[in-house]
Design a protein around this motif. Structure first.
Motif, short mmCIF file in Angstrom:
data_model
loop_
_atom_site.label_atom_id
_atom_site.label_comp_id
_atom_site.label_asym_id
_atom_site.label_seq_id
_atom_site.Cartn_x
_atom_site.Cartn_y
_atom_site.Cartn_z
N LEU A 1 4.95 9.45 2.49
CA LEU A 1 6.04 9.36 1.64
C LEU A 1 6.06 9.84 0.31
CD1 LEU A 1 8.99 8.18 1.63
CD2 LEU A 1 7.86 6.08 0.79
N LEU A 2 4.80 9.64 -0.39
CA LEU A 2 4.76 10.32 -1.64
C LEU A 2 4.75 11.84 -1.76
CD1 LEU A 2 1.55 8.17 -3.02
CD2 LEU A 2 3.95 8.01 -3.99
N ALA A 3 4.15 12.52 -0.75
CA ALA A 3 4.18 13.94 -0.79
C ALA A 3 5.74 14.35 -0.21
CB ALA A 3 3.40 14.21 0.28
N ALA A 4 6.44 13.56 0.38
CA ALA A 4 8.05 13.82 0.60
C ALA A 4 8.92 13.66 -0.27
CB ALA A 4 8.35 13.32 2.04
N MET A 41 0.79 -1.14 0.04
CA MET A 41 0.07 0.00 -0.04
C MET A 41 0.77 1.35 -0.03
SD MET A 41 -2.83 1.09 2.57
CE MET A 41 -3.96 2.31 2.61
N LEU A 42 0.44 2.20 -0.79
CA LEU A 42 1.37 3.59 -0.95
C LEU A 42 1.07 4.48 0.20
CD1 LEU A 42 1.00 4.39 -4.38
CD2 LEU A 42 2.77 3.33 -3.62
#
Length: 119
Positions: free
Chosen positions: A6-9, A1-2
């Motif tokens: 972390l995606l934003a960082a 699962m994403l």
């Protein structure tokens, strides 16, 4: 699962020049011209955009809020320094720059692009 955090960082740190600007300010407050001088290849326009974005994200601020005042890291920005240090150590340990250079071609603007990758 994403992981959305972390995606934003990664979106923030993965943007060209952002990590270098944060790292440059890790040595203390600096004026625009000093930051630009310390990051070869960055244009005035791009640096101005990156500084604005990093201010918007509350990672950097002006020392006294004045237009020509030096920039400095906020507490939020200073918290990124160990992350950037760890990423640098990892890249050096595994010779990431050498492997990336071998796997890259240059696009029309001269920027490296992974072979087979789409922009």
């Amino acid at each position: 699962m994403l992981c959305p955090a972390l995606l934003a960082a990664m979106a923030l740190l993965g943007k060209r020049w952002n990590g270098l600007v944060i790292q440059a300010l890790g040595t203390g407050p600096q004026r625009f011209v000093d930051i630009r001088r310390g990051i070869p290849g960055i244009s005035d326009a791009v640096l101005a955009r990156r500084l604005g974005e990093l201010q918007h994200c509350e990672l950097i601020e002006r020392v006294d809020g004045a237009t020509r005042a030096p920039y400095r890291l906020t507490a939020k920005g200073r918290d990124l320094l160990p992350v950037l240090d760890a990423l640098t150590a990892w890249a050096e340990r595994w010779s990431v720059a050498e492997h990336l250079a071998a796997a890259c071609v240059k696009d029309i603007a001269g920027d490296p692009v992974l072979q087979g990758a789409r922009r």
